[in-house]
Structure formats: structure tokens, C-alpha cells
Design an enzyme around this catalytic site. Structure first.
Site, PDB file in Angstrom:
ATOM      1  N   ASP A  84       0.852  -1.201   0.000  1.00 24.86           N
ATOM      2  CA  ASP A  84       0.000   0.000   0.000  1.00 24.86           C
ATOM      3  C   ASP A  84       0.889   1.253   0.000  1.00 24.86           C
ATOM      4  O   ASP A  84       1.805   1.355   0.823  1.00 24.86           O
ATOM      5  CB  ASP A  84      -0.874  -0.049   1.264  1.00 24.86           C
ATOM      6  CG  ASP A  84      -1.935   1.028   1.276  1.00 24.86           C
ATOM      7  OD1 ASP A  84      -2.377   1.454   0.192  1.00 24.86           O
ATOM      8  OD2 ASP A  84      -2.338   1.437   2.390  1.00 24.86           O
ATOM      9  N   HIS A  85       0.640   2.171  -0.890  1.00 28.57           N
ATOM     10  CA  HIS A  85       1.405   3.429  -0.982  1.00 28.57           C
ATOM     11  C   HIS A  85       2.910   3.188  -0.989  1.00 28.57           C
ATOM     12  O   HIS A  85       3.657   3.774  -0.190  1.00 28.57           O
ATOM     13  CB  HIS A  85       1.042   4.385   0.164  1.00 28.57           C
ATOM     14  CG  HIS A  85      -0.331   4.931   0.025  1.00 28.57           C
ATOM     15  ND1 HIS A  85      -0.639   5.950  -0.854  1.00 28.57           N
ATOM     16  CD2 HIS A  85      -1.487   4.592   0.633  1.00 28.57           C
ATOM     17  CE1 HIS A  85      -1.932   6.203  -0.771  1.00 28.57           C
ATOM     18  NE2 HIS A  85      -2.479   5.395   0.112  1.00 28.57           N
ATOM     19  N   GLY A 178      -8.012   8.219   7.152  1.00 30.94           N
ATOM     20  CA  GLY A 178      -8.353   8.495   8.553  1.00 30.94           C
ATOM     21  C   GLY A 178      -9.787   8.996   8.663  1.00 30.94           C
ATOM     22  O   GLY A 178     -10.592   8.837   7.752  1.00 30.94           O
ATOM     23  N   GLY A 209     -11.347   4.487   2.802  1.00 34.91           N
ATOM     24  CA  GLY A 209     -12.686   3.874   2.890  1.00 34.91           C
ATOM     25  C   GLY A 209     -13.366   4.018   4.244  1.00 34.91           C
ATOM     26  O   GLY A 209     -14.562   3.764   4.361  1.00 34.91           O
ATOM     27  N   ASN A 231      -8.534   0.952   6.452  1.00 31.89           N
ATOM     28  CA  ASN A 231      -7.509   0.731   7.462  1.00 31.89           C
ATOM     29  C   ASN A 231      -7.968   1.253   8.824  1.00 31.89           C
ATOM     30  O   ASN A 231      -8.107   0.499   9.787  1.00 31.89           O
ATOM     31  CB  ASN A 231      -6.202   1.417   7.026  1.00 31.89           C
ATOM     32  CG  ASN A 231      -5.106   1.252   8.051  1.00 31.89           C
ATOM     33  OD1 ASN A 231      -5.050   0.233   8.735  1.00 31.89           O
ATOM     34  ND2 ASN A 231      -4.253   2.244   8.191  1.00 31.89           N
TER      35      ASN A 231
HETATM   36  P1  13P Z   1      -8.552   4.634   5.866  1.00 31.35           P
HETATM   37  O1  13P Z   1      -7.473   4.528   6.901  1.00 31.35           O
HETATM   38  O2  13P Z   1      -9.176   5.974   5.863  1.00 31.35           O
HETATM   39  O3  13P Z   1      -9.551   3.530   5.989  1.00 31.35           O
HETATM   40  O4  13P Z   1      -7.827   4.494   4.450  1.00 31.35           O
HETATM   41  C1  13P Z   1      -7.123   3.330   4.148  1.00 31.35           C
HETATM   42  C2  13P Z   1      -6.369   3.478   2.886  1.00 31.35           C
HETATM   43  O5  13P Z   1      -6.752   4.185   1.978  1.00 31.35           O
HETATM   44  C3  13P Z   1      -5.127   2.701   2.742  1.00 31.35           C
HETATM   45  O6  13P Z   1      -4.445   3.015   1.578  1.00 31.35           O
END
Ligand code: 13P
Length: 287
Positions: A84-85, A178, A209, A231
Site C-alpha cells: 500500500d502506498h 483516517g 474507505g 484501514n
Molecule cells: P482509511 O485509513 O481511511 O480507511 O484508508 C485506508 C487506505 O486508503 C489505505 O491506503
């Protein structure tokens, strides 16, 4: 066996649902996500940030843990293990470690440099059959110390990156990592529709999300979003369940301190959160 996210996302886009990416932090989270996916016959993407990767002793440890669990828990639904990222270096490290899916986040580079680095990674991923996610227009909020301003992506830049041969595209549409602030303007569906118009059938990815209202999630899916990342909501659920357990003094009951019991409420809370999201995203019984 780990699989690329390509097939599951193509099916999701065609079937008008989204596959959830749930980020992991430890063994309990990973087990909770895999079991929930299997129990609900849903494809799933396990997300790993670079910070979480360091915390869990590096990418090869994570590949070993996830592959081991798939075998030992008899997980039969499609599972992609996704960076991720990722930075450019992180992406290469995960390719070498055996991840089945990579996100290269070049959104902070000038678009020419983002394109050059993404092109190189497209070639590496294609050779190995891995899926590759690229990002245009930074996602707002803070994640692992990286702060994005939450801009809306330029649809022409999205087209330029999509045409490089990536599998899926994350485009900023006012989404934030977040918790969303009280005065959040909501997702820009105008931007999303303009991006879809340019990139056609490319599966789109919605980051941030956590806390997006259900009607916005459904509308985003109808406009081409096929992968949604979660997340913070799992983190909050885990923390709240553990806090409650300790506050009620349950960690001190019975025959002394048992770390497995302390972590059990958080494990159950993640299972419940993941199931709720899979229901909302429509991925249940789509494996
Ligand atoms: P959130 O932490 O807002 O659910 O986002 C997760 C996310 O986009 C991970 O790349």
C-alpha cells in the site's frame, strides 16, 4: 496461493461491486481478515503499508505469514498481498519478496517522473504476473507520516498513467485517509465521472474507505470503483474492543495474564468490521 488482483478486480468492475483492501498490522489482523473472507466467500486484498512492513519484520516475513495462513487455515478464496502506498524502492523490495500486487504511489512526483517510474514498474510486474496500482492526485490526510492535501486528480493525467499498462488506478476525488472532518465536502463525483470517461474500463481504487457514507460508496462503485481500501476503521475497532476488555478488568480474571485472551476481542472486532464492509461493497459470495 497468492494471486494478482487483476482478475478479481475485472470481475468486480463488471459485476458492479468492489473488493475490499484491508490493511494488516499483526498476525491477529491477518488471520481475522483471511477467515472472514473465506467464511463469506469473498475475494480479498491484504494491504501492507511500508511502516507496517517494518513493524512486522519485513516483507519476506509477511509473505511467509500470509502464505502459511492460507495453507494452514485452508483459505480457498482469492487473496492478493498488496503493498500500500509503496515508494519506488519499497515496490522493488516487495516484488522481490513475493508480493502478488504492488501500489506505487508516485503522486508526489511531477507527473513526468511519476510516469517514468510507473513505466519501469509496469514492465517488472508484467514479467512476473503481478498487479500494479498507480496513484494520481494525492489522497488527503496522513498515512504512515505521509501527508497528502486531498486534491482532485486531473482526468488527463489519469488517462496518461492508465495508458501505461497498470492494472488499477487510485485517483484523488476528495477522499481522505483516517477520520473525515465535520466539514468534509464529500467525494467529487464530477471528478470521478470525468476520470471514468477518460480511462474507460480501468478498475478505479477508492482510498480512505473509513467513514464514507454508504450511499457515496455505492455511487462510487456505479462509476467504476472496483477496490476500496480500509484501514482506520479496523484500527478503531481493534483499539476499542481491547480498551473495553481491559477496562472491565477481564485481562486480570482467570488464571493470570494471557496475551491470546487480551487480543481475542480485537480479533473478533476486526472480523465484524471486515464482514460489514464486504456486505457494503457487495463482494460476498463473489469468490
Ligand atoms: P482509511 O485509513 O481511511 O480507511 O484508508 C485506508 C487506505 O486508503 C489505505 O491506503
Amino acid at each position: 496461493m497468492l494471486v494478482s488482483a487483476k482478475e478479481m478486480l475485472t470481475k468486480a468492475r463488471e459485476g458492479k461491486y468492489a473488493v475490499g483492501q484491508f490493511n494488516i498490522n499483526n498476525l491477529e489482523w491477518t488471520k481475522a481478515i483471511l477467515l472472514t473472507a473465506n467464511e463469506n466467500n469473498s475475494p480479498v486484498i491484504i494491504g501492507v503499508s511500508e511502516g507496517a512492513g517494518k513493524y512486522m519484520c519485513g516483507y519476506t516475513t509477511i509473505v511467509g505469514m500470509v502464505e502459511g495462513m492460507i495453507k494452514e487455515l485452508n483459505i480457498t478464496v482469492p487473496v492478493a498481498l498488496h503493498l500500500d502506498h509503496g515508494s519506488y524502492e519499497g515496490a522493488k523490495a516487495c516484488i522481490n519478496a513475493g508480493f502478488s500486487s504492488i501500489m506505487f504511489d508516485g503522486s508526489h512526483y511531477p507527473i513526468e517522473e511519476n510516469i517514468a517510474k510507473t513505466t519501469e514498474l509496469v514492465n517488472a510486474c508484467n514479467v512476473l504476473g503481478l498487479s500494479l496500482e498507480a496513484e494520481v492526485g494525492s489522497i488527503g490526510g496522513e498515512e504512515d507520516g505521509v501527508v497528502g492535501a486531498g486534491e482532485c486528480a486531473d482526468p488527463d493525467e489519469c488517462k496518461a498513467v492508465a495508458d501505461l499498462g497498470i492494472t488499477m488506478l487510485a485517483a484523488g476525488i476528495g477522499n481522505i485517509h483516517g477520520k473525515y472532518p465535520e466539514n468534509w465536502a464529500g467525494l467529487s463525483f464530477e471528478t470521478l465521472a470525468a476520470i471514468k470517461e477518460k480511462v474507460g474500463d480501468m478498475p478505479l481504487v477508492l482510498h480512505g474507505g473509513t467513514g464514507i457514507p454508504a450511499d457515496m460508496i455505492k455511487k462510487a462503485i456505479s462509476l467504476g470503483v472496483a477496490k476500496i481500501n480500509v484501514n482506520t476503521e479496523c484500527q478503531l475497532a481493534f483499539q476499542e474492543a481491547t480498551r473495553k476488555y481491559v477496562e472491565e478488568g477481564k485481562d486480570l480474571q482467570g488464571k493470570g495474564f494471557d496475551p491470546r485472551k487480551l487480543l481475542a476481542p480485537g480479533f473478533e472486532a476486526i472480523k465484524a468490521t471486515v464482514k460489514e464492509k464486504m456486505e457494503l461493497f457487495g463482494s460476498i459470495n463473489k469468490a
